[in-house]
Write a protein that holds these residues in place. Structure first.
Motif, short mmCIF file in Angstrom:
data_model
loop_
_atom_site.label_atom_id
_atom_site.label_comp_id
_atom_site.label_asym_id
_atom_site.label_seq_id
_atom_site.Cartn_x
_atom_site.Cartn_y
_atom_site.Cartn_z
N SER A 1 0.83 -1.21 0.00
CA SER A 1 0.00 0.00 0.00
C SER A 1 0.87 1.26 0.00
CB SER A 1 -0.93 0.00 1.22
OG SER A 1 -1.85 -1.06 1.15
N ARG A 2 1.95 1.24 0.76
CA ARG A 2 2.84 2.40 0.80
C ARG A 2 3.51 2.62 -0.55
NH1 ARG A 2 5.41 1.16 6.82
NH2 ARG A 2 3.76 2.28 8.02
N SER B 1 1.05 4.17 -2.85
CA SER B 1 0.72 5.57 -2.55
C SER B 1 1.63 6.56 -3.26
CB SER B 1 0.78 5.81 -1.05
OG SER B 1 2.11 5.73 -0.57
N THR B 2 2.72 6.06 -3.89
CA THR B 2 3.64 6.94 -4.63
C THR B 2 3.85 6.45 -6.07
OG1 THR B 2 5.56 5.69 -3.80
CG2 THR B 2 4.86 7.61 -2.53
N GLU C 1 -3.24 6.05 -5.87
CA GLU C 1 -2.61 6.67 -4.70
C GLU C 1 -3.66 7.02 -3.65
OE1 GLU C 1 -0.30 9.99 -5.96
OE2 GLU C 1 1.36 8.76 -6.72
N ALA C 2 -4.79 7.55 -4.09
CA ALA C 2 -5.85 7.90 -3.16
C ALA C 2 -6.39 6.66 -2.44
CB ALA C 2 -6.98 8.61 -3.91
N ALA D 1 -4.73 3.87 -1.90
CA ALA D 1 -3.69 3.38 -0.99
C ALA D 1 -3.62 4.23 0.27
CB ALA D 1 -2.35 3.37 -1.70
N LEU D 2 -3.69 5.55 0.12
CA LEU D 2 -3.61 6.45 1.28
C LEU D 2 -4.79 6.25 2.22
CD1 LEU D 2 -2.37 9.73 -0.48
CD2 LEU D 2 -1.10 8.31 1.16
N ILE E 1 -3.99 2.73 4.11
CA ILE E 1 -2.81 2.62 4.97
C ILE E 1 -3.15 2.72 6.46
CG2 ILE E 1 -0.70 3.83 5.67
CD1 ILE E 1 -0.08 4.23 2.71
#
Length: 358
Positions: A63-64, A67-68, A75-76, A78-79, A82
């Motif tokens: 997930s981290r 996020s990038t 990314e949204a 994943a954020l 997290i």
């Protein structure tokens, strides 16, 4: 901390127990079989939590990275995910930490609760009855069974002394920190001037002893039968059903008269005696604990003031962990979960620190 070496050792032990439990004659020694079965169950839960912990760490890493990744939508997602995964990882790590600690073999046992009126005369006996009701109602809410083994009522409807057995899941683990002196501050119903009185009651929580814990030799136990006395009805008062048991080496005396059956009273008395002998053994072993831990949670001794119940301020304070709750009205009715959880958490934190796991 890297738990992998510890887990590898635990996994090997788990496999060894699997092999032992499959061998003929495993249950020939009930005490040993019970200990190994409980250990097997604990290790099974530890390994399952460890495997799930590893999967959640992998998911958190993924997930981290996502996020990038450069894709705004991914990314949204994943954020948003997290924090949830981080919480699950933290919870699982706590479970693993607890499970790798050396287990207390008594934690899963049923318990005997002894409540005695202390200083304060009639008011102390009424407070003792309040504590009995508090523990009984708490037990009812979580499905525990409560049985009175012996009691000595006071003239005003309280208890001079009472012994109860509480049966259920992890009873001793949750109730053990109730041992000590409980102090109440309130205006007694008989106080005409409205003055606040201070009274006390003592509580002792003992793990229920099993017959295999102590061999009560015939020449070390003196059993006497006599006529029951006090409240209990005509049938109790006219039969020789009361039983008094004395353990000669220690001088411990237990008397049971609540039931009409002499045999049942004898069994109850012997059960209480075993638990008191187990408590004595615990107290001797408690001297090995660190002074810091005794200061934090307390020795669990009957003489130690642990809690104050202030009715005018609706306040209950546990002096060992410096916790005050302004909900005495519901606390005394059995809603004591918050206090118990804090006591368990503080004790666990100290055990983890002593073991070098925090």
């Amino acid at each position: 901390m890297d738990y992998s070496p510890i887990i590898a050792t635990k996994r090997s032990r788990f496999q060894l127990l699997e092999d032992l439990m499959g061998q003929p004659g495993f249950f020939d020694d009930p005490k040993k079989a019970g200990e190994l079965t409980r250990e097997h169950r604990r290790l099974d839960m530890l390994l399952k939590n460890w495997d799930l912990y590893q999967k959640q760490i992998e998911e958190l890493t993924a997930s981290r990275e996502m996020s990038t990744c450069g894709d705004p939508e991914l990314e949204a997602m994943a954020l948003a995910e997290i924090p949830l995964v981080e919480k699950q990882v933290e919870e699982l790590e706590n479970r693993v930490q607890v499970a790798v600690l050396p287990p207390d073999p008594l934690e899963g046992r049923d318990a005997l609760i002894e409540v005695r009126a202390g200083t304060g005369g009639d008011e102390a006996s009424l407070f003792a009855a309040d504590l009995v009701r508090m523990y009984s109602r708490f037990a009812e809410t979580i499905g525990w069974k409560v049985e009175t083994l012996e009691s000595s009522p006071s003239d005003v409807g309280g208890f001079k002394e009472i012994v109860m057995k509480v049966s259920g899941d992890e009873v001793f683990r949750r109730l053990r920190y109730e041992s000590g002196v409980h102090r109440v501050q309130r205006v007694p119903s008989t106080e005409a001037q409205g003055r606040i009185h201070t009274s006390t009651a003592t509580v002792a929580v003992l793990p229920e002893a099993e017959e295999v814990d102590f061999e009560l030799k015939a020449d070390e136990v003196r059993i006497e039968v006599c006529r029951s006395s006090g409240a209990g009805g005509q049938g109790v008062n006219t039969t020789d059903s009361a039983v008094q048991v004395m353990h000669i080496p220690t001088g411990i005396i237990v008397r049971c008269q609540d039931g009409r059956s002499q045999i049942k009273n004898k069994d109850k008395a012997l059960g209480i005696l075993r638990s008191r002998l187990l408590e004595k053994k615990q107290q001797e072993e408690a001297a090995k604990y660190s002074a810091h831990r005794r200061d934090l949670i307390g020795s669990g001794g009957r003489e130690e003031k642990i809690r104050t119940y202030n009715f005018p301020q609706n306040r209950v304070t546990d002096h060992r962990i410096d916790l005050t709750l302004y909900s005495l009205d519901t606390f005394i009715e059995g809603k004591i979960d918050d206090m118990m959880d804090r006591l368990l958490a503080d004790d666990l934190a100290e055990r983890l620190a002593e073991a070098g796991l925090r």
